[in-house]
Design an enzyme around this catalytic site. Structure first.
Site, short mmCIF file in Angstrom:
data_model
loop_
_atom_site.label_atom_id
_atom_site.label_comp_id
_atom_site.label_asym_id
_atom_site.label_seq_id
_atom_site.Cartn_x
_atom_site.Cartn_y
_atom_site.Cartn_z
N GLU A 121 89.16 -3.62 -45.96
CA GLU A 121 88.95 -3.12 -44.59
C GLU A 121 87.53 -3.37 -44.12
O GLU A 121 86.59 -3.25 -44.91
CB GLU A 121 89.28 -1.62 -44.57
CG GLU A 121 90.74 -1.37 -44.87
CD GLU A 121 91.08 0.12 -45.02
OE1 GLU A 121 90.20 0.99 -44.83
OE2 GLU A 121 92.24 0.41 -45.36
N HIS A 156 93.49 2.19 -40.26
CA HIS A 156 93.18 3.33 -41.15
C HIS A 156 92.92 4.61 -40.35
O HIS A 156 91.82 5.17 -40.39
CB HIS A 156 91.98 3.00 -42.06
CG HIS A 156 91.91 3.87 -43.27
ND1 HIS A 156 91.44 3.42 -44.48
CD2 HIS A 156 92.25 5.17 -43.48
CE1 HIS A 156 91.48 4.41 -45.37
NE2 HIS A 156 91.97 5.49 -44.77
N ARG A 207 103.83 8.95 -62.11
CA ARG A 207 103.83 8.76 -63.56
C ARG A 207 104.58 9.90 -64.24
O ARG A 207 105.21 9.73 -65.27
CB ARG A 207 102.39 8.66 -64.08
CG ARG A 207 101.73 7.36 -63.69
CD ARG A 207 100.25 7.42 -63.88
NE ARG A 207 99.63 8.45 -63.06
CZ ARG A 207 98.33 8.63 -62.93
NH1 ARG A 207 97.50 7.83 -63.58
NH2 ARG A 207 97.85 9.57 -62.16
N GLY A 247 102.64 13.26 -54.13
CA GLY A 247 101.64 14.31 -54.29
C GLY A 247 101.65 15.20 -53.05
O GLY A 247 102.71 15.42 -52.45
N ARG A 250 96.54 3.35 -50.11
CA ARG A 250 95.37 2.48 -50.21
C ARG A 250 95.83 1.02 -50.22
O ARG A 250 96.83 0.69 -50.88
CB ARG A 250 94.58 2.74 -51.49
CG ARG A 250 93.63 3.93 -51.43
CD ARG A 250 92.44 3.68 -50.50
NE ARG A 250 91.54 4.82 -50.45
CZ ARG A 250 91.61 5.81 -49.56
NH1 ARG A 250 92.54 5.82 -48.62
NH2 ARG A 250 90.73 6.80 -49.59
P1 NAP Z 1 97.67 13.60 -54.64
O1 NAP Z 1 98.17 14.95 -54.28
O2 NAP Z 1 96.73 13.47 -55.80
O3 NAP Z 1 98.93 12.65 -54.86
C1 NAP Z 1 98.87 11.41 -55.46
C2 NAP Z 1 100.19 11.17 -56.17
O4 NAP Z 1 100.21 9.83 -56.66
C3 NAP Z 1 100.41 12.09 -57.34
O5 NAP Z 1 101.67 12.68 -57.21
C4 NAP Z 1 100.36 11.19 -58.57
O6 NAP Z 1 101.31 11.63 -59.55
C5 NAP Z 1 100.73 9.83 -57.98
N1 NAP Z 1 100.10 8.75 -58.73
C6 NAP Z 1 98.79 8.60 -59.03
N2 NAP Z 1 98.60 7.48 -59.75
C7 NAP Z 1 99.81 6.94 -59.93
C8 NAP Z 1 100.27 5.78 -60.62
N3 NAP Z 1 99.44 4.97 -61.28
N4 NAP Z 1 101.60 5.49 -60.60
C9 NAP Z 1 102.45 6.30 -59.93
N5 NAP Z 1 102.08 7.41 -59.27
C10 NAP Z 1 100.77 7.72 -59.27
O7 NAP Z 1 96.90 12.95 -53.41
P2 NAP Z 1 97.19 13.13 -51.85
O8 NAP Z 1 96.35 14.22 -51.30
O9 NAP Z 1 98.67 13.18 -51.63
O10 NAP Z 1 96.60 11.73 -51.32
C11 NAP Z 1 97.17 10.52 -51.78
C12 NAP Z 1 96.39 9.32 -51.33
O11 NAP Z 1 96.59 9.10 -49.93
C13 NAP Z 1 94.86 9.41 -51.44
O12 NAP Z 1 94.41 9.16 -52.75
C14 NAP Z 1 94.39 8.35 -50.45
O13 NAP Z 1 94.27 7.10 -51.11
C15 NAP Z 1 95.54 8.28 -49.44
N6 NAP Z 1 95.13 8.79 -48.12
C16 NAP Z 1 95.13 7.92 -47.07
C17 NAP Z 1 94.78 8.39 -45.81
C18 NAP Z 1 94.79 7.48 -44.63
O14 NAP Z 1 94.06 7.76 -43.67
N7 NAP Z 1 95.57 6.41 -44.64
C19 NAP Z 1 94.39 9.71 -45.63
C20 NAP Z 1 94.41 10.55 -46.72
C21 NAP Z 1 94.78 10.08 -47.97
P3 NAP Z 1 101.08 11.34 -61.12
O15 NAP Z 1 99.67 11.76 -61.44
O16 NAP Z 1 102.15 12.13 -61.81
O17 NAP Z 1 101.29 9.87 -61.31
C1 8YV Z 2 89.73 8.83 -44.28
C2 8YV Z 2 91.31 8.70 -46.30
O1 8YV Z 2 89.97 7.85 -43.31
O2 8YV Z 2 91.10 10.91 -47.10
C3 8YV Z 2 91.29 9.72 -47.38
O3 8YV Z 2 91.49 9.33 -48.55
O4 8YV Z 2 91.60 7.57 -46.53
C4 8YV Z 2 91.05 9.09 -44.89
O5 8YV Z 2 91.34 10.42 -44.64
C5 8YV Z 2 88.61 8.37 -45.08
O6 8YV Z 2 88.43 9.06 -46.26
C6 8YV Z 2 87.33 8.49 -44.27
O7 8YV Z 2 86.45 7.66 -44.82
#
Ligand code: NAP
Ligand code: 8YV
Length: 327
Positions: A266, A284, A180, A158, A237
């Protein structure tokens, strides 16, 4: 009453500790009310009657939504909103917003740092210098692993997945992905299954969201497909991983190493992952710079302001895209 005075009467509920910049802006614009936890038993009768918006880090379930009959909007601080019951919110006519894009590049930077730290053991090497081992014992040992010659698979191509891929292109590494749906016009190799992707690469980076469709998707079978030279990095996640299977795979050589920023429960990290010598573990911090958290705070609060002034959200989540403001 002026528009600004009207906004000052709107009760926005902020559970627990929240981002300071967001709190400052909410206090300037709305009437902030607080609860320690998102448990209906924490709500006073006055809150149940008057709360029209929530600003939170997540953890909003159906019971909490139902306890607030006049709730119109949940502004989630974060792009991932798996801990908000957005389907139930939609059914109740409640808007949910998140904070996409403003954190994409920061999280991609963190992912690259975590990947390099995992394969080149930079934290352990720095510890070697700081604890005097370099002077007393000589050079730090050569890292077993390298990025050179690796091929990378991205689970969740994504916004963030793409930003990670663009960075890795500059490292000269081939990239494949699993979503997907195939992204038309994207040149990276697509795999219709996560297993197919894991078989094709030796470095798997998960940027997939949490939720039912990804629950424990990275399991023993996927780790075995990744293989003994395999490196697994998770920035998405913790719920997407079977952590017991991951700990076993790290212990018995099914894969070589893992870099993890997110965990299933967490801030509790399984002891087996803490004990494993071939893990790099972060609390995180993917988006956790002052710069990016401020941008997330602004978008979170701007969604509330836009909803209560122009009656439209800036960044609604797909489940609630069709929710209309109440008259
Ligand atoms: P995004 O643009 O919505 O990208 C998510 C991608 O995952 C999409 O391309 C989607 O494609 C794919 N996906 C969703 N469900 C799926 C499944 N069941 N099987 C396979 N692929 C699947 O979101 P983003 O902005 O990139 O953020 C992604 C995630 O990163 C967030 O939801 C969050 O959990 C995580 N995150 C973590 C941090 C951190 O601090 N560690 C910070 C920000 C975000 P399809 O719909 O085609 O499947
Ligand atoms: C943040 C995240 O740590 O944006 C998300 O999905 O996991 C992180 O950017 C979190 O949302 C803050 O609670």
């Amino acid at each position: 009453m002026t528009k600004a005075e009207q906004l000052q009467t709107i009760a926005i509920l902020v559970p627990g500790n929240f981002n300071d910049h967001a709190i400052g802006r909410i206090d300037k614009t709305f009437r902030r009310v607080r609860v320690a936890r998102t448990d209906p038993s924490e709500l006073t009768d006055e809150m149940r009657e008057t709360v029209r918006g929530i600003a939170s880090f997540g953890g909003i379930d159906a019971a909490f939504i139902d306890a607030l009959p006049n709730l119109e909007i949940i502004a989630n601080f974060g792009v991932g909103y798996d801990s908000v019951d957005a389907r139930h919110a939609a059914a109740r006519g409640v808007m949910v917003t998140n904070t996409p894009d403003v954190l994409t590049e920061e999280v991609a930077d963190t992912t690259i740092g975590l990947l390099i730290n995992t394969v080149r053991e930079l934290y352990a090497a720095e510890t070697w210098l700081r604890d005097g081992s370099w002077v007393k014992k000589g050079n730090y040992s050569l890292s077993r692993l390298t990025l050179r010659g690796r091929s990378v698979g991205i689970f969740g191509m994504g916004r963030i997945g793409l930003a990670v891929a663009r960075r890795l292109e500059a490292f000269g590494l081939p990239i494949a992905y699993h979503n997907r749906r195939k992204i038309e016009g994207l040149a990276y190799e697509y795999h219709a299954t996560l297993k197919g992707l894991a078989e094709a690469v030796d470095t798997l980076i998960s940027v997939a969201p949490g939720g039912a469709s990804t629950e424990k998707a990275v399991n023993a079978e996927i780790l075995s497909a990744l293989g003994p030279n395999g490196v697994f990095v998770n920035i998405g996640r913790g719920s997407t991983v079977d952590e017991q299977a991951l700990a076993a795979a790290l212990a018995n050589g099914t894969i070589a190493a893992a870099g993890l920023d997110v965990f299933a429960d967490e801030p509790n990290v399984p002891q087996a992952l803490l004990d494993a010598p071939n893990t790099s573990l972060l609390p995180h911090v993917g988006s956790a710079s002052e710069h990016t958290r401020r941008a997330m705070a602004d978008l979170c609060v701007d969604n509330l302001i836009s909803w209560f002034t122009d009656r439209r959200p800036l960044t609604p989540v797909p489940e609630t895209a069709n929710v209309k403001p109440r008259a």
